[in-house]
Design an enzyme around this catalytic site. Structure first.
Site, PDB file in Angstrom:
ATOM      1  N   GLU A 257       8.232  -2.357   3.428  1.00 26.10           N
ATOM      2  CA  GLU A 257       7.128  -1.995   2.546  1.00 26.10           C
ATOM      3  C   GLU A 257       5.969  -1.442   3.377  1.00 26.10           C
ATOM      4  OE1 GLU A 257       7.368  -4.276  -1.394  1.00 26.10           O
ATOM      5  OE2 GLU A 257       6.232  -5.513  -0.009  1.00 26.10           O
TER       6      GLU A 257
ATOM      7  N   LYS B 291       3.234 -10.831  -8.698  1.00 26.14           N
ATOM      8  CA  LYS B 291       1.954 -11.174  -8.053  1.00 26.14           C
ATOM      9  C   LYS B 291       1.139 -12.129  -8.941  1.00 26.14           C
ATOM     10  CE  LYS B 291       2.163  -6.841  -5.567  1.00 26.14           C
ATOM     11  NZ  LYS B 291       1.482  -5.833  -4.806  1.00 26.14           N
TER      12      LYS B 291
ATOM     13  N   GLU C  60       0.445  -8.706   1.621  1.00 30.83           N
ATOM     14  CA  GLU C  60      -0.787  -9.335   1.095  1.00 30.83           C
ATOM     15  C   GLU C  60      -0.971 -10.736   1.682  1.00 30.83           C
ATOM     16  OE1 GLU C  60       0.057  -8.581  -3.050  1.00 30.83           O
ATOM     17  OE2 GLU C  60      -0.225  -6.439  -2.668  1.00 30.83           O
TER      18      GLU C  60
ATOM     19  N   GLY D 298       0.839  -0.472  -4.012  1.00 30.75           N
ATOM     20  CA  GLY D 298      -0.200  -0.466  -5.040  1.00 30.75           C
ATOM     21  C   GLY D 298      -1.119   0.742  -4.973  1.00 30.75           C
TER      22      GLY D 298
ATOM     23  N   HIS E  79       5.052 -11.119   2.769  1.00 33.75           N
ATOM     24  CA  HIS E  79       4.506  -9.964   2.047  1.00 33.75           C
ATOM     25  C   HIS E  79       3.212  -9.519   2.729  1.00 33.75           C
ATOM     26  CE1 HIS E  79       2.688  -7.529  -1.105  1.00 33.75           C
ATOM     27  NE2 HIS E  79       3.908  -7.381  -1.569  1.00 33.75           N
TER      28      HIS E  79
ATOM     29  N   SER F 156       5.022   1.384  -4.401  1.00 36.16           N
ATOM     30  CA  SER F 156       4.831   2.336  -5.507  1.00 36.16           C
ATOM     31  C   SER F 156       6.146   2.902  -6.056  1.00 36.16           C
ATOM     32  CB  SER F 156       3.880   3.469  -5.097  1.00 36.16           C
ATOM     33  OG  SER F 156       2.612   2.950  -4.754  1.00 36.16           O
TER      34      SER F 156
ATOM     35  N   ASN G 165       8.014  -8.217  -8.075  1.00 37.25           N
ATOM     36  CA  ASN G 165       6.976  -9.128  -7.592  1.00 37.25           C
ATOM     37  C   ASN G 165       5.824  -9.069  -8.583  1.00 37.25           C
ATOM     38  OD1 ASN G 165       4.962 -10.473  -6.241  1.00 37.25           O
ATOM     39  ND2 ASN G 165       4.833  -9.048  -4.525  1.00 37.25           N
TER      40      ASN G 165
HETATM   41  C1  PEP Z   1       4.730  -4.998  -3.575  1.00 33.11           C
HETATM   42  O1  PEP Z   1       3.650  -5.546  -3.609  1.00 33.11           O
HETATM   43  O2  PEP Z   1       5.714  -5.595  -3.099  1.00 33.11           O
HETATM   44  C2  PEP Z   1       4.824  -3.639  -4.070  1.00 33.11           C
HETATM   45  C3  PEP Z   1       5.807  -2.900  -3.650  1.00 33.11           C
HETATM   46  O3  PEP Z   1       3.848  -3.221  -4.939  1.00 33.11           O
HETATM   47  P1  PEP Z   1       3.786  -1.813  -5.723  1.00 33.11           P
HETATM   48  O4  PEP Z   1       5.148  -1.534  -6.279  1.00 33.11           O
HETATM   49  O5  PEP Z   1       2.761  -2.021  -6.805  1.00 33.11           O
HETATM   50  O6  PEP Z   1       3.362  -0.779  -4.732  1.00 33.11           O
END
Ligand code: PEP
Length: 254
Positions: A169, A13, A99, A175, A97, A215, A11
């Site tokens: 997630e 973003k 976000e 993040g 997601h 992460s 992703n």
């Molecule tokens: C994401 O936003 O789907 C995600 C998993 O981000 P990160 O790997 O940066 O934690």
């Protein structure tokens, strides 16, 4: 048990521009080529999709959107429809997601509409669920996930579910550098599979891919994906460098 092919999705973003996205796409294509038994996908911003699509042509790297409108078409300024994503070369789309849920107030009901819209156009939804830190601390992780899965997938039949991918997630791990332990991930993945079993039956539950996101890096990918119910990863930060993304693909061990 059903064969589940690992899926690693990046992703990107709201990062990169046309030039840097093209460079990253070239790097991913080069590193992905030898992994014929892993499904690999990148999800750039809509404006970058045409440039990335050109580079992915003929490769084993798929293309996805980061969000999709619940509407079919028309006067919905700023939105991108499922058919537009499809016509630009996408086969996948991230839906729900955290976000989007957090900054755009997407409800479980809206996310359900988006999952259905994606499926109606022939896109594979990568349907995201996950609890917030306060919910985990309050012992409400399973209750939250249960609602997200049941509402987000309501009205789907077993045939539609055959294409849906779920991404667990935990919001506190996105993040933040704080990754769920493989045990924490497996516990929730197993729970999700149980919810799928009660909704769609054992066969669908065993066949559905459940990715972990939060992460994920090359260093922790192998341990996470070594768990029986972890079928791949949805990767944010570490998908922005071809080497680290390649390292995560390598972590599938296949
Ligand atoms: C994401 O936003 O789907 C995600 C998993 O981000 P990160 O790997 O940066 O934690």
């Amino acid at each position: 048990m059903a064969e589940r092919k690992y899926l690693i999705a990046g992703n990107w973003k709201m990062n990169l521009d046309v030039k840097s996205a093209a460079e990253l796409a070239r790097g991913v294509v080069a590193r992905a080529a030898r992994f014929r038994n892993v499904e690999i996908v990148v999800c750039p911003s809509p404006v970058l999709i045409p440039a990335v699509a050109k580079i992915l042509e003929g490769s084993n790297v798929g293309l996805g959107g980061q969000d999709v409108s619940v509407q079919v078409s028309g006067a919905y300024t700023g939105e991108t429809s499922a058919d537009q994503l499809l016509s630009a070369g996408c086969g996948y789309v991230i839906v729900g997601h955290s976000e989007r849920r957090e900054y755009h107030f997407e409800s479980d009901e809206l996310v359900n509409g988006k999952v259905k819209r994606a499926l109606a156009s022939g896109l594979v939804p990568i349907f995201c669920v996950g609890e917030k830190l306060a919910e985990r601390k309050a012992g409400k992780t399973f209750e939250r996930i249960d609602r997200q899965v049941r509402v987000g997938l309501s009205g789907l039949d077993a045939a539609a579910m055959a294409t849906v991918v779920i991404a667990y997630e935990p919001v506190w791990a996105i993040g933040t550098g704080e990754v769920a332990t493989p045990e924490q991930a497996e516990e929730v993945h197993e729970f999700i599979r149980g919810v799928l079993k009660s909704m769609f039956g054992a066969e669908v539950a065993a066949a559905t891919r459940i990715l972990y996101g939060g992460s994920v890096k090359a260093e922790n990918a192998r341990d996470l994906m070594g768990r029986p119910d972890v079928d791949g990863a949805l990767v944010g930060g570490a998908s922005l460098k071809a080497d680290s993304f390649g390292g995560i693909i390598e972590g599938t061990g296949v």
